[in-house]
Design a protein around this motif. Structure first.
Motif, PDB file in Angstrom:
ATOM      1  N   ILE A  19       0.855  -1.181   0.000  1.00 32.46           N
ATOM      2  CA  ILE A  19       0.000   0.000   0.000  1.00 32.46           C
ATOM      3  C   ILE A  19       0.893   1.234   0.000  1.00 32.46           C
ATOM      4  CG2 ILE A  19      -1.720   1.313   1.300  1.00 32.46           C
ATOM      5  CD1 ILE A  19      -2.759  -1.379   2.374  1.00 32.46           C
ATOM      6  N   ILE A  22      -1.379   4.694   3.067  1.00 33.93           N
ATOM      7  CA  ILE A  22      -2.304   4.072   4.017  1.00 33.93           C
ATOM      8  C   ILE A  22      -3.488   4.975   4.333  1.00 33.93           C
ATOM      9  CG2 ILE A  22      -1.122   4.828   6.111  1.00 33.93           C
ATOM     10  CD1 ILE A  22      -2.681   1.368   5.547  1.00 33.93           C
ATOM     11  N   ALA A  23      -3.333   6.275   4.173  1.00 30.61           N
ATOM     12  CA  ALA A  23      -4.419   7.213   4.465  1.00 30.61           C
ATOM     13  C   ALA A  23      -5.597   7.042   3.514  1.00 30.61           C
ATOM     14  CB  ALA A  23      -3.904   8.650   4.417  1.00 30.61           C
ATOM     15  N   THR A  24      -5.365   6.419   2.351  1.00 25.58           N
ATOM     16  CA  THR A  24      -6.447   6.233   1.377  1.00 25.58           C
ATOM     17  C   THR A  24      -7.238   4.948   1.623  1.00 25.58           C
ATOM     18  OG1 THR A  24      -4.997   5.068  -0.172  1.00 25.58           O
ATOM     19  CG2 THR A  24      -5.143   7.477  -0.399  1.00 25.58           C
ATOM     20  N   VAL A  25      -6.818   4.157   2.600  1.00 30.80           N
ATOM     21  CA  VAL A  25      -7.446   2.873   2.876  1.00 30.80           C
ATOM     22  C   VAL A  25      -8.581   3.053   3.878  1.00 30.80           C
ATOM     23  CG1 VAL A  25      -7.034   0.569   3.839  1.00 30.80           C
ATOM     24  CG2 VAL A  25      -5.310   1.639   2.383  1.00 30.80           C
ATOM     25  N   ASP A  26      -9.673   2.333   3.664  1.00 24.42           N
ATOM     26  CA  ASP A  26     -10.805   2.343   4.585  1.00 24.42           C
ATOM     27  C   ASP A  26     -10.320   2.113   6.011  1.00 24.42           C
ATOM     28  OD1 ASP A  26     -13.900   1.906   4.991  1.00 24.42           O
ATOM     29  OD2 ASP A  26     -12.882   0.217   5.985  1.00 24.42           O
ATOM     30  N   ARG A  27     -10.934   2.787   6.968  1.00 25.90           N
ATOM     31  CA  ARG A  27     -10.491   2.725   8.365  1.00 25.90           C
ATOM     32  C   ARG A  27     -10.507   1.302   8.926  1.00 25.90           C
ATOM     33  NH1 ARG A  27     -13.249   5.951  13.410  1.00 25.90           N
ATOM     34  NH2 ARG A  27     -11.866   5.104  14.983  1.00 25.90           N
ATOM     35  N   ARG A  30      -7.683  -0.571   7.331  1.00 27.39           N
ATOM     36  CA  ARG A  30      -6.437  -0.024   7.874  1.00 27.39           C
ATOM     37  C   ARG A  30      -6.134  -0.634   9.243  1.00 27.39           C
ATOM     38  NH1 ARG A  30      -7.077   5.707   9.132  1.00 27.39           N
ATOM     39  NH2 ARG A  30      -7.975   5.674   7.066  1.00 27.39           N
ATOM     40  N   GLU A  31      -7.149  -0.789  10.076  1.00 29.96           N
ATOM     41  CA  GLU A  31      -6.945  -1.399  11.390  1.00 29.96           C
ATOM     42  C   GLU A  31      -6.458  -2.832  11.236  1.00 29.96           C
ATOM     43  OE1 GLU A  31      -9.540  -2.824  15.252  1.00 29.96           O
ATOM     44  OE2 GLU A  31     -10.310  -1.174  14.048  1.00 29.96           O
ATOM     45  N   TYR A  33      -4.887  -4.070   8.613  1.00 27.12           N
ATOM     46  CA  TYR A  33      -3.552  -3.964   8.023  1.00 27.12           C
ATOM     47  C   TYR A  33      -2.519  -3.707   9.126  1.00 27.12           C
ATOM     48  CZ  TYR A  33       0.195  -1.943   5.138  1.00 27.12           C
ATOM     49  OH  TYR A  33       1.393  -1.659   4.541  1.00 27.12           O
ATOM     50  N   GLU A  34      -2.808  -2.763   9.988  1.00 24.76           N
ATOM     51  CA  GLU A  34      -1.865  -2.413  11.056  1.00 24.76           C
ATOM     52  C   GLU A  34      -1.703  -3.566  12.048  1.00 24.76           C
ATOM     53  OE1 GLU A  34      -3.512   1.289  12.395  1.00 24.76           O
ATOM     54  OE2 GLU A  34      -2.700   2.373  10.666  1.00 24.76           O
TER      55      GLU A  34
END
Length: 129
Positions: A19, A22-27, A30-31, A33-34
């Protein structure tokens, strides 16, 4: 054990996707992913081994049965945009909806969901076989 393995392995799979921003990824994604990025290689290999061993145990227990019929989901279908109740709760809420699905997916067993009509207007019912 199976739930935690499946949950973490899904997050690791998402984290493996390159990615750029990461700011463009759905919240919610993103959670996940992290969470997946925090898993070490040693922990990942251990999770895969635990998943395989758990799958073998489940398959052996179910060997006596030709079929297992369950509901597809634990609750009626939700309206678009209503799930999760809060993005930070997604990883906890997801498993309450798919409790009949992930054990089959996680253990590699064949399964099919069959439509079974409607509970009330616009709420489809299904069975997992």
């Amino acid at each position: 054990m199976l739930l935690e393995c499946a949950r973490t392995l899904i997050c690791v799979g998402i984290a493996a996707i390159p990615i750029e921003n990461i700011a463009t990824v759905d919240r919610v994604v993103r959670e996940m992913y992290e969470h997946g990025r925090k898993v070490s290689a040693a922990d990942y290999i251990n999770l895969v081994a635990v998943m395989h061993n758990t799958a073998r145990a489940i398959v052996q227990r179910l060997d006596a049965y030709d079929a297992l019929v369950t509901p597809t989901m634990t609750k009626p279908a939700m309206r678009n945009g209503s799930f999760p109740s809060r993005p930070e709760r997604y990883l906890d809420e997801l498993w309450t909806w798919i409790a009949f699905e992930y054990p089959f997916n996680a253990t590699g067993q064949p399964a099919i969901t069959l439509p079974a009509g409607f509970r009330r207007r616009d709420f489809r019912l299904g069975y997992k076989l």
